[in-house]
Design an enzyme around this catalytic site. Structure first.
Site, PDB file in Angstrom:
ATOM      1  N   GLY A 184       9.318 -10.448   8.853  1.00 39.98           N
ATOM      2  CA  GLY A 184       9.180 -11.902   9.153  1.00 39.98           C
ATOM      3  C   GLY A 184       9.349 -11.243  10.612  1.00 39.98           C
ATOM      4  N   GLY A 185      10.608 -12.226  11.412  1.00 38.65           N
ATOM      5  CA  GLY A 185      10.900 -12.390  12.957  1.00 38.65           C
ATOM      6  C   GLY A 185      11.679 -10.822  13.514  1.00 38.65           C
ATOM      7  N   GLY A 211     -16.751  -6.622  40.077  1.00 37.65           N
ATOM      8  CA  GLY A 211     -15.047  -7.042  39.650  1.00 37.65           C
ATOM      9  C   GLY A 211     -14.486  -5.931  38.743  1.00 37.65           C
ATOM     10  N   ALA A 212     -14.954  -5.274  38.379  1.00 38.32           N
ATOM     11  CA  ALA A 212     -14.236  -3.919  37.701  1.00 38.32           C
ATOM     12  C   ALA A 212     -13.802  -2.400  39.013  1.00 38.32           C
ATOM     13  CB  ALA A 212     -15.105  -3.402  36.172  1.00 38.32           C
TER      14      ALA A 212
HETATM   15  C1  HXC Z   1      19.559  -9.131   1.636  1.00 36.73           C
HETATM   16  C2  HXC Z   1      18.318  -7.212   0.909  1.00 36.73           C
HETATM   17  C3  HXC Z   1      17.142  -7.442   1.846  1.00 36.73           C
HETATM   18  C4  HXC Z   1      17.420  -8.779   2.741  1.00 36.73           C
HETATM   19  C5  HXC Z   1      16.574  -5.740   1.156  1.00 36.73           C
HETATM   20  N1  HXC Z   1      17.614  -6.184   0.012  1.00 36.73           N
HETATM   21  N2  HXC Z   1      16.558  -6.789   1.056  1.00 36.73           N
HETATM   22  N3  HXC Z   1      19.615  -7.582   0.824  1.00 36.73           N
HETATM   23  N4  HXC Z   1      18.820  -9.585   2.867  1.00 36.73           N
HETATM   24  N5  HXC Z   1      16.485  -9.330   2.784  1.00 36.73           N
HETATM   25  C6  HXC Z   1      18.413  -5.217  -0.284  1.00 36.73           C
HETATM   26  C7  HXC Z   1      17.896  -5.713  -2.375  1.00 36.73           C
HETATM   27  O1  HXC Z   1      18.811  -6.538  -2.815  1.00 36.73           O
HETATM   28  C8  HXC Z   1      18.046  -4.217  -2.318  1.00 36.73           C
HETATM   29  O2  HXC Z   1      20.180  -4.279  -2.874  1.00 36.73           O
HETATM   30  C9  HXC Z   1      18.467  -2.914  -1.479  1.00 36.73           C
HETATM   31  O3  HXC Z   1      18.099  -3.785  -0.364  1.00 36.73           O
HETATM   32  C10 HXC Z   1      16.455  -2.177  -1.647  1.00 36.73           C
HETATM   33  O4  HXC Z   1      15.788  -3.282  -1.373  1.00 36.73           O
HETATM   34  P1  HXC Z   1      14.705  -3.104  -3.118  1.00 36.73           P
HETATM   35  O5  HXC Z   1      13.914  -4.336  -2.983  1.00 36.73           O
HETATM   36  O6  HXC Z   1      15.147  -2.784  -3.964  1.00 36.73           O
HETATM   37  O7  HXC Z   1      13.910  -1.903  -1.858  1.00 36.73           O
HETATM   38  P2  HXC Z   1      12.319  -2.105  -2.312  1.00 36.73           P
HETATM   39  O8  HXC Z   1      11.805  -2.459  -3.409  1.00 36.73           O
HETATM   40  O9  HXC Z   1      11.708  -1.522  -1.151  1.00 36.73           O
HETATM   41  O10 HXC Z   1      11.491  -3.558  -1.764  1.00 36.73           O
HETATM   42  C11 HXC Z   1      11.926  -3.052   0.247  1.00 36.73           C
HETATM   43  C12 HXC Z   1      11.296  -4.464   0.519  1.00 36.73           C
HETATM   44  C13 HXC Z   1      11.836  -5.768  -0.395  1.00 36.73           C
HETATM   45  C14 HXC Z   1      10.332  -4.838   0.792  1.00 36.73           C
HETATM   46  C15 HXC Z   1      12.092  -4.960   1.997  1.00 36.73           C
HETATM   47  O11 HXC Z   1      13.790  -5.487  -0.524  1.00 36.73           O
HETATM   48  C16 HXC Z   1      12.302  -7.239  -0.270  1.00 36.73           C
HETATM   49  O12 HXC Z   1      10.930  -7.786  -0.208  1.00 36.73           O
HETATM   50  N6  HXC Z   1      12.912  -7.756   0.490  1.00 36.73           N
HETATM   51  C17 HXC Z   1      13.719  -9.289   1.143  1.00 36.73           C
HETATM   52  C18 HXC Z   1      12.412  -9.025   2.893  1.00 36.73           C
HETATM   53  C19 HXC Z   1      12.528 -10.844   3.145  1.00 36.73           C
HETATM   54  O13 HXC Z   1      12.119 -11.519   2.878  1.00 36.73           O
HETATM   55  N7  HXC Z   1      13.800 -10.823   4.050  1.00 36.73           N
HETATM   56  C20 HXC Z   1      13.609 -11.338   4.904  1.00 36.73           C
HETATM   57  C21 HXC Z   1      12.928 -11.115   6.146  1.00 36.73           C
HETATM   58  S1  HXC Z   1      12.982 -13.358   7.064  1.00 36.73           S
HETATM   59  P3  HXC Z   1      20.295  -2.995  -3.910  1.00 36.73           P
HETATM   60  O14 HXC Z   1      22.064  -3.085  -3.468  1.00 36.73           O
HETATM   61  O15 HXC Z   1      19.416  -3.279  -4.824  1.00 36.73           O
HETATM   62  O16 HXC Z   1      20.553  -1.820  -3.428  1.00 36.73           O
HETATM   63  C22 HXC Z   1      13.017 -12.974   8.493  1.00 36.73           C
HETATM   64  C23 HXC Z   1      14.143 -13.549   9.551  1.00 36.73           C
HETATM   65  C24 HXC Z   1      14.754 -13.218  10.703  1.00 36.73           C
HETATM   66  O17 HXC Z   1      14.098 -11.719   8.155  1.00 36.73           O
HETATM   67  C25 HXC Z   1      14.308 -14.074  11.261  1.00 36.73           C
HETATM   68  C26 HXC Z   1      14.366 -13.672  12.777  1.00 36.73           C
HETATM   69  C27 HXC Z   1      14.236 -14.113  13.971  1.00 36.73           C
END
Ligand code: HXC
Length: 520
Positions: free
Chosen positions: A172-173, A407-408
């Site tokens: 993501g971002g 040019g290069a």
């Molecule tokens: C809160 C999160 C989290 C998140 C993971 N966790 N991502 N908690 N916010 N964004 C937590 C899970 O609930 C879990 O908690 C622990 O982290 C580990 O995650 P798992 O899913 O068990 O691990 P894994 O199977 O290895 O998968 C990792 C992952 C997946 C691929 C990163 O967690 C995932 O898809 N997360 C969401 C990613 C996402 O969409 N993020 C937002 C992107 S948008 P526990 O308590 O069980 O340990 C964004 C915008 C930013 O970031 C903009 C900036 C400008």
């Protein structure tokens, strides 16, 4: 036990708790994925015992979704400072064992604190990314946290070096913080960077793609050019970062450290006198030239898998750091194209921002022709490299080995782009274009009128020889002072070292301006 001792005991217990991050189970899970924890990574990165941690007791302030019940000391990122080879470095490492290293308001504040400190002290920032992105439960506060970091990345750019290790997810971002830094190191198989993950891609475009094929280390190091380094293990990644630090200064007002050198400065290499093939169309390996002339052959290549027709990286001459930019005749004949121009321009700008002299080795037949390049905007991308060299005020030493056409020729750090020392080997050919193209343009019609193929070939060869005699040499350019001297190839190392010594006190300033408007 006295009250004071009780309090100290409590502190020790709190510290132990903080050091466990998300707990033993999650640490095991991290290890089972072949990944180290944030603290283990920092221990490998920094000199032994040098790490001082900030904000160990920070917790998030979120009450949504019952979050007040799930608090971990440190809130998913380990921050502080330490040293690499004794030099001050600010660091942060996201802790995947705490809410997947996701970024909360307080997590972001911790990162901002080290970045602010790094700016005040004038020291590099190294960030290790391993995070699920914005902490979903914190909503807009998490986004604001990212924006605060991005703003600091932007202001720190060109002031202190910023290096990103991507050792896990970065999606993501969140990708924009590393993208704003100077160097990205990615681990193969365990890291990925993308703006939208495979599921969103499938929904929007219907395309089926794995995480690895969408944003793995090999994709970003070879195809997109987003990552400068792709490494097979975290240990290699960390060593790469340490090596990188050894070549660069602490900030834009300092020089890179000079290390003791025992490689003789006047070391001759006879092999270089024989490296250019007799035929202008036969390649040779530019890595052999680089390896021969630099201190002990120690070259830290940047972007090695991307746009292989140009080579960029750090090396030393008599202990002094330089940035090397070299055309690679072995790949696409060393032609300049969109990717090569972007790659080299970024490197040249980094070196200039951080007072690292540039040594350019030229063997370039020109820009790659064709619709693919023109539609892709090679004009503007080529202009980036031209701009980068032209604006650079660091010492610029150029050696033309063979071809330097059109040019290069200008783009590759020619004299008129304020080159300080421009040398050429006797094999250099500095001209508007190669003989074949020139004869075609000047005599194509005349040759076509010849009646027999033999006569055509004869006139063609005659004109070609005439052109080569006039231009396929360095002396035409040397006659005008565009080349300062024609040097014996085997003596290249010594001549570059002398040139670097000569230009050590260089002072050159560009006109004052708010900022430039380089062709993005
Ligand atoms: C809160 C999160 C989290 C998140 C993971 N966790 N991502 N908690 N916010 N964004 C937590 C899970 O609930 C879990 O908690 C622990 O982290 C580990 O995650 P798992 O899913 O068990 O691990 P894994 O199977 O290895 O998968 C990792 C992952 C997946 C691929 C990163 O967690 C995932 O898809 N997360 C969401 C990613 C996402 O969409 N993020 C937002 C992107 S948008 P526990 O308590 O069980 O340990 C964004 C915008 C930013 O970031 C903009 C900036 C400008």
């Amino acid at each position: 036990m006295s009250i004071q001792l009780e309090k100290i005991k409590e502190l020790i217990q709190l510290r132990e708790k903080a050091r466990l991050g998300g707990g033993e189970r999650r640490i095991e899970s991290q290890h089972s994925k072949g990944k180290f924890t944030a603290r283990e990574r920092l221990a490998m990165l920094l000199d032994e015992g040098s790490f001082e941690e900030f904000d160990m007791f920070v917790e998030h302030r979120c009450h949504n979704f019952g979050m007040e019940k799930t608090k971990f000391l440190g809130d998913g990122v380990v921050t502080g400072y330490g040293t690499i080879e004794g030099r001050l470095i600010y660091v942060y490492a996201q802790d995947f064992t705490v809410s997947g290293g996701s970024l909360s308001e307080m997590h972001a504040k911790k990162i901002c604190k080290v970045m602010d400190q790094a700016m005040k002290m004038g020291a590099p920032v190294i960030g290790i990314n391993d995070s699920g992105g914005a902490r979903i439960q914190e909503g807009i506060n998490a986004l604001a946290g990212y924006a605060e970091i991005f703003q600091r990345n932007i202001l720190a750019s060109g002031v202190v070096p910023q290096i990103s290790g991507i050792f896990g997810p970065c999606a993501g971002g969140a990708v924009y913080s590393p993208a704003l830094t100077d160097f990205i190191v990615m681990t193969q198989g365990t890291s990925y960077m993308f703006l939208t993950g495979p599921k969103v891609v499938k929904t929007v475009t219907g395309e089926d793609v794995t995480q690895e094929n969408l944003g793995g280390a090999s994709v970003h190091s070879a195809k997109s050019g987003v990552a400068q380094f792709s490494v097979d293990t975290e240990e290699t990644g960390i060593n790469t970062i340490r090596q990188l630090i050894s070549f660069i200064p602490q900030n834009n007002l300092e020089e890179a450290p000079v290390i003791e050198n025992d490689d003789p400065i006047d070391r001759l290499d006879d092999a270089l006198n024989d490296i250019i093939p007799d035929s202008a169309n036969r390649p040779y390996d530019m890595y052999e030239v680089i390896g021969s002339i630099i201190d002990k052959g120690e070259f830290l290549e940047v972007h090695s898998d991307y746009a292989k027709n140009i080579i960029v990286g750090f090396a030393r001459f008599n202990g002094q750091s330089v940035g090397i930019v070299a055309n690679q005749p072995k790949f696409l004949a060393g032609v300049l194209d969109i990717n090569a121009s972007r790659k080299a321009a970024r490197f040249v700008r980094f070196c200039d921002a951080f007072n690292i002299p540039l040594v350019t080795l030229v063997d370039v037949p020109g820009f790659l022709p064709g619709t693919g390049q023109e539609y892709g905007g090679v004009i503007v991308h080529g202009a980036k490299l031209l701009y980068a060299y032209g604006e650079a005020t660091v010492p610029k030493i150029t050696v033309t080995l063979r071809k330097s056409y059109g040019g290069a020729h200008i783009v590759m750090s020619c004299k008129q782009l304020r080159g300080d020392v421009n040398y050429a080997w006797p094999s250099a050919e500095i001209a508007v274009m190669g003989a074949d193209g020139a004869v075609e343009v000047l005599y194509g019609r005349e040759i076509a009128k010849e009646e027999t193929p033999e006569k055509k070939a004869e006139v063609y060869a005659e004109k070609r020889n005439e052109y080569n005699k006039l231009f396929a040499n360095p002396y035409e350019a040397a006659r005008y002072g565009f080349i300062d001297d024609v040097i014996e190839p085997r003596n290249t190392r010594f001549r570059i070292i002398r040139a670097l010594q000569q230009t050590q006190t260089k002072k050159l300033q560009n006109p004052a301006k708010k900022h430039d408007n380089l062709p993005l």
